[in-house]
Scaffold this motif. Structure first.
Motif, PDB file in Angstrom:
ATOM      1  N   MET A  58      31.305  37.083  47.050  1.00 60.39           N
ATOM      2  CA  MET A  58      31.670  38.500  47.125  1.00 60.39           C
ATOM      3  C   MET A  58      31.681  39.209  45.775  1.00 60.39           C
ATOM      4  SD  MET A  58      34.123  36.219  47.110  1.00 60.39           S
ATOM      5  CE  MET A  58      35.844  35.772  47.017  1.00 60.39           C
ATOM      6  N   ALA A  59      31.240  38.513  44.719  1.00 60.47           N
ATOM      7  CA  ALA A  59      31.116  39.138  43.406  1.00 60.47           C
ATOM      8  C   ALA A  59      32.407  39.855  42.987  1.00 60.47           C
ATOM      9  CB  ALA A  59      29.914  40.083  43.398  1.00 60.47           C
ATOM     10  N   SER A 228      39.688  54.646  48.095  1.00 64.66           N
ATOM     11  CA  SER A 228      39.657  53.577  47.101  1.00 64.66           C
ATOM     12  C   SER A 228      38.419  52.740  47.344  1.00 64.66           C
ATOM     13  CB  SER A 228      40.915  52.706  47.211  1.00 64.66           C
ATOM     14  OG  SER A 228      40.918  51.668  46.250  1.00 64.66           O
ATOM     15  N   GLY A 229      38.121  51.826  46.419  1.00 66.08           N
ATOM     16  CA  GLY A 229      37.000  50.938  46.647  1.00 66.08           C
ATOM     17  C   GLY A 229      36.649  50.126  45.424  1.00 66.08           C
ATOM     18  N   LYS A 230      35.794  49.134  45.649  1.00 61.23           N
ATOM     19  CA  LYS A 230      35.338  48.283  44.536  1.00 61.23           C
ATOM     20  C   LYS A 230      33.942  47.757  44.847  1.00 61.23           C
ATOM     21  CE  LYS A 230      35.637  46.226  40.616  1.00 61.23           C
ATOM     22  NZ  LYS A 230      34.161  46.353  40.525  1.00 61.23           N
ATOM     23  N   THR A 231      33.062  47.888  43.863  1.00 61.19           N
ATOM     24  CA  THR A 231      31.699  47.377  43.975  1.00 61.19           C
ATOM     25  C   THR A 231      31.632  45.943  43.431  1.00 61.19           C
ATOM     26  OG1 THR A 231      31.174  48.265  41.802  1.00 61.19           O
ATOM     27  CG2 THR A 231      30.684  49.662  43.703  1.00 61.19           C
ATOM     28  N   GLY A 232      30.498  45.290  43.677  1.00 60.73           N
ATOM     29  CA  GLY A 232      30.285  43.960  43.117  1.00 60.73           C
ATOM     30  C   GLY A 232      28.819  43.579  43.186  1.00 60.73           C
ATOM     31  N   LYS A 236      23.673  35.714  43.291  1.00 56.52           N
ATOM     32  CA  LYS A 236      23.901  34.961  44.525  1.00 56.52           C
ATOM     33  C   LYS A 236      24.494  35.837  45.618  1.00 56.52           C
ATOM     34  CE  LYS A 236      25.931  30.595  46.079  1.00 56.52           C
ATOM     35  NZ  LYS A 236      26.740  29.419  45.667  1.00 56.52           N
ATOM     36  N   ALA A 237      25.395  36.722  45.249  1.00 58.10           N
ATOM     37  CA  ALA A 237      26.116  37.545  46.237  1.00 58.10           C
ATOM     38  C   ALA A 237      25.323  38.762  46.686  1.00 58.10           C
ATOM     39  CB  ALA A 237      27.453  37.998  45.662  1.00 58.10           C
ATOM     40  N   GLY A 238      24.440  39.262  45.836  1.00 57.91           N
ATOM     41  CA  GLY A 238      23.807  40.538  46.128  1.00 57.91           C
ATOM     42  C   GLY A 238      24.805  41.668  45.898  1.00 57.91           C
ATOM     43  N   TYR A 239      24.453  42.865  46.351  1.00 59.75           N
ATOM     44  CA  TYR A 239      25.366  44.000  46.214  1.00 59.75           C
ATOM     45  C   TYR A 239      26.448  43.916  47.286  1.00 59.75           C
ATOM     46  CZ  TYR A 239      22.063  46.043  42.930  1.00 59.75           C
ATOM     47  OH  TYR A 239      21.257  46.252  41.831  1.00 59.75           O
ATOM     48  N   CYS A 240      27.675  44.097  46.869  1.00 62.48           N
ATOM     49  CA  CYS A 240      28.828  44.037  47.771  1.00 62.48           C
ATOM     50  C   CYS A 240      29.681  45.285  47.571  1.00 62.48           C
ATOM     51  CB  CYS A 240      29.680  42.800  47.488  1.00 62.48           C
ATOM     52  SG  CYS A 240      28.775  41.238  47.587  1.00 62.48           S
ATOM     53  N   TYR A 241      30.457  45.607  48.578  1.00 66.50           N
ATOM     54  CA  TYR A 241      31.365  46.760  48.460  1.00 66.50           C
ATOM     55  C   TYR A 241      32.499  46.652  49.466  1.00 66.50           C
ATOM     56  CZ  TYR A 241      33.169  51.480  48.033  1.00 66.50           C
ATOM     57  OH  TYR A 241      33.995  52.545  47.817  1.00 66.50           O
ATOM     58  N   VAL A 242      33.667  47.111  49.045  1.00 65.73           N
ATOM     59  CA  VAL A 242      34.791  47.294  49.955  1.00 65.73           C
ATOM     60  C   VAL A 242      35.428  48.624  49.600  1.00 65.73           C
ATOM     61  CG1 VAL A 242      36.368  45.961  48.456  1.00 65.73           C
ATOM     62  CG2 VAL A 242      36.931  46.323  50.879  1.00 65.73           C
ATOM     63  N   LEU A 256      31.399  45.166  52.919  1.00 71.87           N
ATOM     64  CA  LEU A 256      29.981  44.799  52.999  1.00 71.87           C
ATOM     65  C   LEU A 256      29.687  43.644  52.054  1.00 71.87           C
ATOM     66  CD1 LEU A 256      28.526  48.426  52.631  1.00 71.87           C
ATOM     67  CD2 LEU A 256      28.948  47.219  54.787  1.00 71.87           C
ATOM     68  N   LEU A 257      28.982  42.627  52.540  1.00 70.19           N
ATOM     69  CA  LEU A 257      28.548  41.518  51.702  1.00 70.19           C
ATOM     70  C   LEU A 257      27.040  41.349  51.850  1.00 70.19           C
ATOM     71  CD1 LEU A 257      31.329  38.880  52.562  1.00 70.19           C
ATOM     72  CD2 LEU A 257      31.249  40.430  50.596  1.00 70.19           C
ATOM     73  N   ALA A 258      26.422  40.958  50.741  1.00 74.66           N
ATOM     74  CA  ALA A 258      24.966  40.758  50.721  1.00 74.66           C
ATOM     75  C   ALA A 258      24.243  42.000  51.225  1.00 74.66           C
ATOM     76  CB  ALA A 258      24.577  39.538  51.558  1.00 74.66           C
ATOM     77  N   CYS A 259      24.546  43.123  50.601  1.00 77.26           N
ATOM     78  CA  CYS A 259      23.953  44.398  51.013  1.00 77.26           C
ATOM     79  C   CYS A 259      22.786  44.748  50.087  1.00 77.26           C
ATOM     80  CB  CYS A 259      25.011  45.495  50.998  1.00 77.26           C
ATOM     81  SG  CYS A 259      24.495  47.012  51.839  1.00 77.26           S
ATOM     82  N   GLY A 260      21.773  43.887  50.101  1.00 75.49           N
ATOM     83  CA  GLY A 260      20.590  44.129  49.298  1.00 75.49           C
ATOM     84  C   GLY A 260      20.668  43.506  47.912  1.00 75.49           C
ATOM     85  N   TRP A 261      19.527  43.419  47.265  1.00 74.90           N
ATOM     86  CA  TRP A 261      19.389  42.915  45.897  1.00 74.90           C
ATOM     87  C   TRP A 261      18.550  43.929  45.127  1.00 74.90           C
ATOM     88  CZ3 TRP A 261      20.854  39.692  49.666  1.00 74.90           C
ATOM     89  CH2 TRP A 261      21.661  38.605  49.346  1.00 74.90           C
ATOM     90  N   PRO A 262      18.470  43.822  43.806  1.00 72.39           N
ATOM     91  CA  PRO A 262      17.644  44.804  43.085  1.00 72.39           C
ATOM     92  C   PRO A 262      16.243  44.855  43.712  1.00 72.39           C
ATOM     93  CG  PRO A 262      18.858  43.409  41.548  1.00 72.39           C
ATOM     94  CD  PRO A 262      19.081  42.835  42.916  1.00 72.39           C
ATOM     95  N   ASN A 263      15.735  46.035  43.938  1.00 68.29           N
ATOM     96  CA  ASN A 263      16.197  47.369  43.573  1.00 68.29           C
ATOM     97  C   ASN A 263      16.808  48.110  44.774  1.00 68.29           C
ATOM     98  OD1 ASN A 263      15.181  47.341  40.834  1.00 68.29           O
ATOM     99  ND2 ASN A 263      13.141  47.449  41.697  1.00 68.29           N
ATOM    100  N   ASN A 264      17.824  47.557  45.374  1.00 67.75           N
ATOM    101  CA  ASN A 264      18.429  48.157  46.559  1.00 67.75           C
ATOM    102  C   ASN A 264      19.877  48.566  46.309  1.00 67.75           C
ATOM    103  OD1 ASN A 264      16.835  45.408  48.115  1.00 67.75           O
ATOM    104  ND2 ASN A 264      15.980  47.460  47.988  1.00 67.75           N
TER     105      ASN A 264
END
Length: 396
Positions: A58-59, A228-232, A236-242, A256-264
Motif C-alpha cells: 500500500m506504499a 482528508s486523504g493520502k497518496t502512495g 511494487k504497489a503502484g499508485y495507491c490512495y485513501v 484504492l490499491l494498485a491503481c495504475g503505474w507510470p504513466n497513469n
C-alpha cells in the motif's frame, strides 16, 4: 388501436425504466484500481468493493496509521532526534541530518503533506524506540481497529518483507484505518487539521535550517466536501490512495490499491471521483425503526395482579433503546426485523431482566439490536403468600 405501436411503446417504456434503474443502482464499472472499496464512514459498512479483501502493498498510504499513532502516543511539542538510519532514507525525503532535532508537530506535517520517508522513521524511532518497536505498535493498533488482513513492517510504506510476510493491507482494511483516523480516534481533530493543511513552513529546533512543505493531496480541491486523504506509490504497489469526503450529512471513504503505474498517475483521482459520486447519488439516510408492540408475557407460578390464585400472572415488557435506526441505504435496499422473545416466564422475575432481543438485518448482516426487558417484577406464589391469602379469607 394499432397493436404493433402499442406493443412497441410498452417495450420502449420498459427499456427506459430498466435503464434508469441500472443507472441509479448499478455498481461502478471500469475502475482502474485492482482493489477498491467505498465505505460508509459512520457505520463502517462497505458499500462497494472490487477485490476489497485481497492483500496488496500500500506504499505511503501506510502513513495515515503512522500519523495517528504518533498523535496518540506523543506530544506535538516533543523533540525528536535524527538517527543515521533516518537520515539515510531514500527519496522522497526531507533531507535531515543525523543529530539534528525537530518538533514532532513539524515532522507530522512533513510526513503527511510531502510524504517524507525520513520524517516517518524519525517519528517511529521516537515513539517506538526502534522501527521494530513501532511496527509492533502499528500491528497492534491495526488489530484493535479490526484489520484482519494487514501486516505492517515500515512506518513509511516502502516495500518490505519479514518472516511474517510482506508489508501489505487490503482496500477494506485501509478504509477501516482511515475511518478510525477521522471518526473514532481521540486525536481525529488533530489528524484532520494536519492532513487538510495546504502548506507548512518550519525549521529544526535550533533554527539553523528552514523547510517548506506543500500538500500533494490533489483530491482536496477536486470535490466539495473533500475531507482528508493520502497518496502512495512504489514500484511494487503502484499508485495507491485513501481519501474521505463529507457532504449532505454523509461521509464516504475510498481506498484504492494498485491503481495504475507510470504513466497513469491520474487514474486514482478518476476512480476516487467515480466512487464518491456513486455514493452521493445512490445512498440516503433512512430511519428504519419499526414500532413493535411487545405483548405481555405470562408468568408461571407468579402472583397475579388480581391477587386471585386461579388467575394468570403477567408481566409487561418493553424494547429498550432509542426509537430510531438511521442507516445509509440505497433505495433498493431493505431492512428486515426479527423479534426473539420468551413466550412464558417462571416466577420470580425482576424488573430490568432481559427476556428477548429485537434485531435489524440488512441482507444476512446484523446491523443493530435492542434488548427486550421486563418492566415490572412478579413475585412467586410461595407458602408465605398462601398463608396470607388463607388468613385473609378467614377474616372476611
Amino acid at each position: 388501436m394499432d397493436v404493433k405501436k402499442t406493443v412497441a411503446a410498452v417495450i420502449i417504456i420498459c427499456v427506459l425504466v430498466m435503464n434508469v434503474r441500472m443507472e441509479v443502482f448499478a455498481a461502478p464499472e471500469e475502475l482502474y484500481a485492482q482493489s477498491a472499496v467505498l465505505m460508509d464512514a459512520d457505520s463502517g459498512r462497505v458499500l462497494f468493493e472490487k477485490n476489497g479483501m485481497e492483500q496488496r502493498p500500500m506504499a505511503s498510504t501506510t502513513k495515515i496509521l503512522t500519523c495517528i499513532l504518533v498523535l496518540e502516543k506523543a506530544g506535538l511539542g516533543e523533540t525528536a532526534e535524527v538517527s543515521r538510519n533516518a537520515a539515510s532514507q531514500p527519496k522522497v525525503h526531507l533531507g535531515v541530518r543525523a543529530g539534528e532535532k525537530y518538533y514532532v508537530q513539524d515532522l507530522l506535517y512533513s510526513l503527511m503533506l510531502e510524504s517524507h520517508n525520513d520524517a516517518a522513521v524519525i517519528l517511529a524511532e521516537h515513539v517506538g524506540g526502534s522501527l521494530e518497536g513501532f511496527a509492533a505498535l502499528m500491528n497492534e493498533k491495526a488489530k484493535e481497529i479490526g484489520c484482519a488482513d494487514s501486516h505492517f513492517i515500515t512506518p513509511n510504506g516502502l516495500d518490505a518483507e519479514d518472516e511474517e510476510g510482506a508489508h501489505s493491507t487490503t482496500a477494506a482494511d485501509l478504509a477501516k484505518i482511515m475511518r478510525y483516523c477521522i471518526t473514532l480516534s481521540p486525536k481525529k481533530a488533530e489528524f484532520l487539521e494536519i492532513t487538510r493543511t495546504s502548506s507548512r513552513a518550519f525549521s529544526d529546533v535550533e533554527g539553523k535550517r528552514s523547510f517548506s512543505c506543500v500538500n500533494h493531496n490533489a483530491f482536496l480541491g477536486m470535490m466539495d466536501g473533500a475531507l482528508s486523504g493520502k497518496t502512495g506509490f512504489t514500484g511494487k504497489a503502484g499508485y495507491c490512495y485513501v481519501g474521505a469526503l463529507t457532504r449532505d450529512g454523509k461521509t464516504f471513504i475510498v481506498a484504492l490499491l494498485a491503481c495504475g503505474w507510470p504513466n497513469n498517475k491520474t487514474y486514482k483521482w478518476k476512480d476516487t471521483r467515480k466512487l464518491m459520486e456513486y455514493g452521493l447519488k445512490n445512498y440516503e439516510y433512512r430511519n428504519v425503526w419499526e414500532d413493535i408492540q411487545v405483548e405481555r408475557i405470562p408468568v408461571e407460578n407468579g402472583i397475579p395482579e388480581s391477587g386471585e390464585l386461579w388467575d394468570t400472572a403477567y408481566t409487561e415488557a418493553e424494547i429498550e433503546g432509542k426509537e430510531e435506526v438511521r442507516l445509509l441505504l440505497r433505495k433498493d435496499e431493505k431492512v428486515s426485523v426479527e423479534v426473539e422473545k420468551a413466550e412464558q416466564l417462571a416466577a420470580p422475575i425482576e424488573a430490568g431482566q432481559q427476556v428477548g432481543t429485537v434485531r435489524y438485518y440488512l441482507g444476512d448482516g446484523l446491523i443493530r439490536e435492542f434488548p427486550i426487558k421486563i418492566r415490572n417484577s412478579v413475585r412467586e406464589i410461595d407458602i408465605s403468600w398462601c398463608a396470607e391469602k388463607i388468613v385473609e379469607k378467614l377474616c372476611m
